[in-house]
Design an enzyme around this catalytic site. Structure first.
Site, PDB file in Angstrom:
ATOM      1  CE1 TYR A 295      93.440 -49.313  59.001  1.00  0.00           C
ATOM      2  CE2 TYR A 295      95.650 -49.396  58.138  1.00  0.00           C
ATOM      3  CZ  TYR A 295      94.505 -48.693  58.384  1.00  0.00           C
ATOM      4  OH  TYR A 295      94.413 -47.369  58.018  1.00  0.00           O
TER       5      TYR A 295
ATOM      6  N   PRO B 205      92.974 -42.457  48.096  1.00  0.00           N
ATOM      7  CG  PRO B 205      95.173 -43.205  47.768  1.00  0.00           C
ATOM      8  CD  PRO B 205      93.971 -43.390  48.664  1.00  0.00           C
TER       9      PRO B 205
END
Length: 286
Positions: A63, A212
Protein backbone atom coordinates in the site's frame (compact mmCIF):
# COMPACT_ATOMS: atom_id res chain seq x y z
CA UNK A 1 -19.82 6.52 19.23
CA UNK A 2 -17.70 3.38 19.48
CA UNK A 3 -17.23 0.05 17.73
CA UNK A 4 -17.53 -1.93 20.96
CA UNK A 5 -20.99 -3.24 20.00
CA UNK A 6 -19.42 -5.13 17.11
CA UNK A 7 -18.17 -7.67 19.66
CA UNK A 8 -14.86 -9.50 19.84
CA UNK A 9 -13.18 -12.36 17.97
CA UNK A 10 -10.12 -14.30 19.09
CA UNK A 11 -7.68 -14.78 16.21
CA UNK A 12 -6.34 -18.34 16.42
CA UNK A 13 -8.12 -18.53 19.75
CA UNK A 14 -5.47 -16.34 21.39
CA UNK A 15 -5.52 -12.77 20.06
CA UNK A 16 -8.77 -10.87 20.75
CA UNK A 17 -9.74 -8.07 18.36
CA UNK A 18 -12.87 -5.98 17.97
CA UNK A 19 -14.83 -7.26 14.98
CA UNK A 20 -15.10 -3.90 13.21
CA UNK A 21 -11.58 -2.91 12.28
CA UNK A 22 -9.91 -0.49 9.87
CA UNK A 23 -8.34 -1.20 6.49
CA UNK A 24 -5.42 1.16 5.85
CA UNK A 25 -5.23 0.94 2.06
CA UNK A 26 -7.12 4.19 1.36
CA UNK A 27 -4.81 6.41 3.38
CA UNK A 28 -2.37 6.30 0.44
CA UNK A 29 -2.44 8.17 -2.87
CA UNK A 30 -4.56 7.54 -5.98
CA UNK A 31 -4.14 4.04 -7.32
CA UNK A 32 -2.83 3.00 -3.88
CA UNK A 33 0.37 4.70 -5.03
CA UNK A 34 2.41 7.32 -3.23
CA UNK A 35 1.52 9.52 -0.27
CA UNK A 36 -2.00 10.72 0.53
CA UNK A 37 -3.17 14.07 -0.79
CA UNK A 38 -3.67 15.22 2.80
CA UNK A 39 -1.05 13.77 5.14
CA UNK A 40 -2.52 15.34 8.28
CA UNK A 41 -5.99 13.96 7.51
CA UNK A 42 -4.55 10.46 7.10
CA UNK A 43 -2.85 10.73 10.50
CA UNK A 44 -6.09 12.05 12.01
CA UNK A 45 -8.05 9.11 10.55
CA UNK A 46 -5.76 6.56 12.19
CA UNK A 47 -5.84 8.29 15.57
CA UNK A 48 -9.60 8.80 15.46
CA UNK A 49 -10.10 5.12 14.62
CA UNK A 50 -8.33 4.13 17.83
CA UNK A 51 -10.34 6.73 19.78
CA UNK A 52 -13.50 5.05 18.50
CA UNK A 53 -12.38 1.68 19.84
CA UNK A 54 -10.83 0.19 16.72
CA UNK A 55 -8.09 -2.17 17.85
CA UNK A 56 -7.49 -4.11 14.60
CA UNK A 57 -5.79 -2.29 11.72
CA UNK A 58 -4.99 -4.13 8.49
CA UNK A 59 -2.36 -2.88 6.06
CA UNK A 60 0.22 -4.24 3.58
CA UNK A 61 3.71 -3.36 2.44
CA UNK A 62 2.27 -2.86 -1.07
CA UNK A 63 0.00 0.00 0.00
CA UNK A 64 1.92 2.98 -1.30
CA UNK A 65 4.12 0.92 -1.41
CA UNK A 66 5.26 1.27 2.21
CA UNK A 67 3.32 4.51 2.74
CA UNK A 68 0.52 2.96 4.80
CA UNK A 69 2.90 1.22 7.19
CA UNK A 70 4.94 4.40 7.62
CA UNK A 71 1.82 6.44 8.42
CA UNK A 72 0.63 3.86 10.96
CA UNK A 73 3.97 4.09 12.73
CA UNK A 74 3.89 7.88 12.71
CA UNK A 75 0.32 8.10 13.98
CA UNK A 76 0.11 5.29 16.50
CA UNK A 77 3.49 4.01 17.69
CA UNK A 78 4.08 5.33 21.20
CA UNK A 79 7.79 4.58 21.37
CA UNK A 80 7.38 1.06 22.67
CA UNK A 81 4.56 -0.30 20.53
CA UNK A 82 0.87 0.05 19.76
CA UNK A 83 -0.67 -0.71 23.12
CA UNK A 84 -3.86 -2.74 22.71
CA UNK A 85 -4.02 -2.18 18.94
CA UNK A 86 -3.23 -5.19 16.73
CA UNK A 87 -1.46 -4.30 13.49
CA UNK A 88 -1.86 -6.86 10.70
CA UNK A 89 0.13 -6.53 7.50
CA UNK A 90 0.69 -8.46 4.29
CA UNK A 91 3.49 -9.22 1.85
CA UNK A 92 4.08 -10.87 -1.58
CA UNK A 93 2.78 -8.11 -3.87
CA UNK A 94 5.21 -5.84 -5.69
CA UNK A 95 4.23 -2.50 -7.23
CA UNK A 96 5.20 -1.06 -10.61
CA UNK A 97 2.83 1.92 -10.59
CA UNK A 98 -0.73 2.99 -9.71
CA UNK A 99 -3.17 0.05 -9.67
CA UNK A 100 -0.37 -2.33 -10.72
CA UNK A 101 0.22 -5.45 -8.61
CA UNK A 102 2.60 -8.34 -9.35
CA UNK A 103 2.86 -11.41 -7.13
CA UNK A 104 6.29 -12.51 -5.89
CA UNK A 105 6.28 -15.50 -3.55
CA UNK A 106 9.91 -16.56 -3.51
CA UNK A 107 10.84 -17.42 0.09
CA UNK A 108 13.76 -14.98 0.17
CA UNK A 109 11.48 -12.15 -0.95
CA UNK A 110 8.82 -13.07 1.61
CA UNK A 111 11.50 -12.92 4.30
CA UNK A 112 12.50 -9.47 3.07
CA UNK A 113 8.82 -8.41 3.26
CA UNK A 114 8.59 -9.49 6.88
CA UNK A 115 11.89 -7.93 7.92
CA UNK A 116 11.10 -4.60 6.26
CA UNK A 117 7.58 -4.48 7.72
CA UNK A 118 9.07 -5.08 11.15
CA UNK A 119 11.40 -2.13 10.61
CA UNK A 120 8.76 0.25 9.24
CA UNK A 121 6.19 -0.60 11.90
CA UNK A 122 8.71 -0.47 14.74
CA UNK A 123 7.88 -3.98 15.92
CA UNK A 124 9.90 -6.91 17.21
CA UNK A 125 7.13 -9.29 16.18
CA UNK A 126 4.26 -8.79 13.70
CA UNK A 127 0.99 -9.86 15.41
CA UNK A 128 -0.56 -11.10 12.13
CA UNK A 129 1.29 -11.43 8.82
CA UNK A 130 -0.72 -12.48 5.78
CA UNK A 131 0.41 -13.80 2.41
CA UNK A 132 -1.12 -11.18 0.10
CA UNK A 133 -1.46 -13.71 -2.74
CA UNK A 134 -0.14 -17.20 -3.38
CA UNK A 135 2.33 -16.80 -6.25
CA UNK A 136 1.45 -19.41 -8.92
CA UNK A 137 5.03 -19.26 -10.24
CA UNK A 138 6.46 -20.59 -6.98
CA UNK A 139 5.50 -23.94 -5.40
CA UNK A 140 3.02 -23.05 -2.71
CA UNK A 141 4.71 -25.45 -0.30
CA UNK A 142 7.79 -23.22 -0.44
CA UNK A 143 5.69 -20.17 0.41
CA UNK A 144 3.95 -21.98 3.27
CA UNK A 145 7.31 -23.27 4.49
CA UNK A 146 8.67 -19.73 4.66
CA UNK A 147 5.64 -18.63 6.66
CA UNK A 148 6.18 -21.46 9.12
CA UNK A 149 9.80 -20.36 9.54
CA UNK A 150 8.67 -16.82 10.35
CA UNK A 151 6.43 -18.17 13.12
CA UNK A 152 9.04 -20.60 14.45
CA UNK A 153 11.63 -17.80 14.57
CA UNK A 154 9.28 -15.44 16.37
CA UNK A 155 9.24 -12.85 13.58
CA UNK A 156 5.46 -13.13 13.36
CA UNK A 157 2.94 -14.35 15.91
CA UNK A 158 0.12 -15.48 13.63
CA UNK A 159 -0.27 -15.97 9.88
CA UNK A 160 -3.10 -15.66 7.39
CA UNK A 161 -3.89 -15.95 3.68
CA UNK A 162 -5.58 -13.68 1.17
CA UNK A 163 -7.86 -14.50 -1.78
CA UNK A 164 -7.67 -18.26 -1.47
CA UNK A 165 -9.87 -21.31 -1.93
CA UNK A 166 -10.84 -23.88 0.68
CA UNK A 167 -8.39 -26.32 -0.90
CA UNK A 168 -5.55 -23.80 -0.57
CA UNK A 169 -6.35 -23.20 3.10
CA UNK A 170 -6.32 -26.94 3.70
CA UNK A 171 -2.99 -27.23 1.89
CA UNK A 172 -1.52 -24.57 4.17
CA UNK A 173 -2.84 -26.39 7.21
CA UNK A 174 -1.37 -29.65 5.92
CA UNK A 175 1.98 -27.85 5.66
CA UNK A 176 1.88 -27.25 9.40
CA UNK A 177 0.46 -23.72 9.47
CA UNK A 178 -2.23 -22.56 11.88
CA UNK A 179 -4.20 -20.17 9.71
CA UNK A 180 -5.57 -17.36 11.87
CA UNK A 181 -7.26 -15.31 9.13
CA UNK A 182 -8.43 -15.44 5.55
CA UNK A 183 -8.94 -12.22 3.61
CA UNK A 184 -11.20 -12.71 0.56
CA UNK A 185 -13.51 -10.42 -1.38
CA UNK A 186 -17.00 -10.71 0.13
CA UNK A 187 -19.93 -8.33 0.38
CA UNK A 188 -23.65 -8.04 -0.32
CA UNK A 189 -23.02 -8.09 -4.07
CA UNK A 190 -20.33 -10.80 -4.16
CA UNK A 191 -20.86 -14.13 -2.40
CA UNK A 192 -18.27 -16.01 -4.48
CA UNK A 193 -16.34 -16.90 -1.30
CA UNK A 194 -19.37 -18.32 0.49
CA UNK A 195 -17.76 -21.76 0.76
CA UNK A 196 -14.57 -20.21 2.15
CA UNK A 197 -16.55 -18.28 4.76
CA UNK A 198 -18.41 -21.44 5.79
CA UNK A 199 -15.09 -23.30 6.09
CA UNK A 200 -13.58 -20.50 8.17
CA UNK A 201 -16.59 -20.54 10.48
CA UNK A 202 -16.28 -24.31 10.95
CA UNK A 203 -12.53 -23.99 11.63
CA UNK A 204 -12.70 -20.87 13.81
CA UNK A 205 -10.65 -18.85 11.31
CA UNK A 206 -11.20 -15.09 11.18
CA UNK A 207 -12.69 -14.03 7.83
CA UNK A 208 -11.69 -10.53 6.70
CA UNK A 209 -13.89 -9.39 3.81
CA UNK A 210 -12.28 -6.90 1.46
CA UNK A 211 -14.47 -4.44 -0.46
CA UNK A 212 -16.96 -4.92 2.40
CA UNK A 213 -19.31 -2.06 1.53
CA UNK A 214 -19.98 -2.90 -2.12
CA UNK A 215 -23.73 -3.51 -2.34
CA UNK A 216 -24.07 -3.42 -6.13
CA UNK A 217 -27.63 -3.15 -7.44
CA UNK A 218 -29.04 -3.71 -3.95
CA UNK A 219 -28.13 -0.12 -3.10
CA UNK A 220 -29.92 1.37 -6.11
CA UNK A 221 -33.33 3.05 -5.70
CA UNK A 222 -35.94 0.35 -5.46
CA UNK A 223 -33.35 -2.24 -4.47
CA UNK A 224 -33.69 -4.60 -1.52
CA UNK A 225 -31.76 -2.21 0.71
CA UNK A 226 -34.09 0.74 0.21
CA UNK A 227 -36.75 -0.22 2.73
CA UNK A 228 -34.15 -1.24 5.28
CA UNK A 229 -32.28 2.06 5.04
CA UNK A 230 -35.53 3.97 5.47
CA UNK A 231 -36.53 1.82 8.45
CA UNK A 232 -33.29 2.81 10.22
CA UNK A 233 -33.57 6.57 10.00
CA UNK A 234 -30.26 8.25 9.46
CA UNK A 235 -28.54 5.04 8.35
CA UNK A 236 -26.66 4.83 5.06
CA UNK A 237 -26.40 1.92 2.60
CA UNK A 238 -22.76 1.47 3.60
CA UNK A 239 -23.69 1.18 7.27
CA UNK A 240 -26.38 -1.39 6.46
CA UNK A 241 -23.87 -3.37 4.39
CA UNK A 242 -21.41 -3.43 7.30
CA UNK A 243 -24.10 -4.29 9.85
CA UNK A 244 -25.17 -7.18 7.62
CA UNK A 245 -21.61 -8.50 7.49
CA UNK A 246 -21.36 -8.42 11.28
CA UNK A 247 -24.57 -10.47 11.49
CA UNK A 248 -23.60 -12.86 8.69
CA UNK A 249 -21.06 -14.83 10.75
CA UNK A 250 -19.36 -14.64 14.15
CA UNK A 251 -15.94 -15.01 12.45
CA UNK A 252 -16.53 -12.00 10.18
CA UNK A 253 -14.03 -9.14 10.67
CA UNK A 254 -14.94 -6.23 8.36
CA UNK A 255 -12.18 -3.65 7.85
CA UNK A 256 -13.76 -0.70 5.99
CA UNK A 257 -11.16 1.82 4.91
CA UNK A 258 -11.17 5.52 4.16
CA UNK A 259 -8.95 8.57 4.09
CA UNK A 260 -11.50 10.89 5.71
CA UNK A 261 -12.40 11.24 9.39
CA UNK A 262 -16.08 11.89 8.68
CA UNK A 263 -16.34 8.75 6.58
CA UNK A 264 -14.52 6.75 9.25
CA UNK A 265 -17.01 7.89 11.90
CA UNK A 266 -19.93 6.94 9.66
CA UNK A 267 -18.46 3.47 9.10
CA UNK A 268 -17.86 2.90 12.81
CA UNK A 269 -21.48 3.82 13.54
CA UNK A 270 -22.48 0.60 11.77
CA UNK A 271 -21.58 -1.26 14.97
CA UNK A 272 -24.64 0.32 16.61
CA UNK A 273 -27.02 -0.55 13.77
CA UNK A 274 -29.27 -3.39 14.90
CA UNK A 275 -30.77 -5.20 11.92
CA UNK A 276 -33.75 -7.47 12.49
CA UNK A 277 -33.59 -11.15 11.58
CA UNK A 278 -36.00 -10.51 8.70
CA UNK A 279 -33.79 -7.70 7.38
CA UNK A 280 -30.73 -9.92 7.53
CA UNK A 281 -32.56 -12.67 5.61
CA UNK A 282 -33.80 -10.19 3.02
CA UNK A 283 -30.31 -8.88 2.35
CA UNK A 284 -28.76 -12.35 2.33
CA UNK A 285 -31.17 -13.78 -0.24
CA UNK A 286 -31.76 -10.67 -2.40
Amino acid sequence: MTVVNAGKFNLAGELPVTRLGFGAMRITGPGIWGPPADHDEAIAVLRRAVELGVDFIDTADAYGPYVSEDLIFEALHDGSGYGEVTIATKGAHTRQGPFQWVQVGRPEYLRQCVQMSLRRLGLEQIPLWQLHRIDPKVPREEQFGAMKEFVDEGLVRLVGLSQVSVEEIQAAQAAGLTIASVQNRYNLADHSSEDVLDFCEAEGIGFIPWAPMDAGKLAQPGGAMDDIVRAHRGATPSQVALAWLLRRSPVMLPIPGTGKVAHLEANCAAADLDLTDDEVRTLTTA
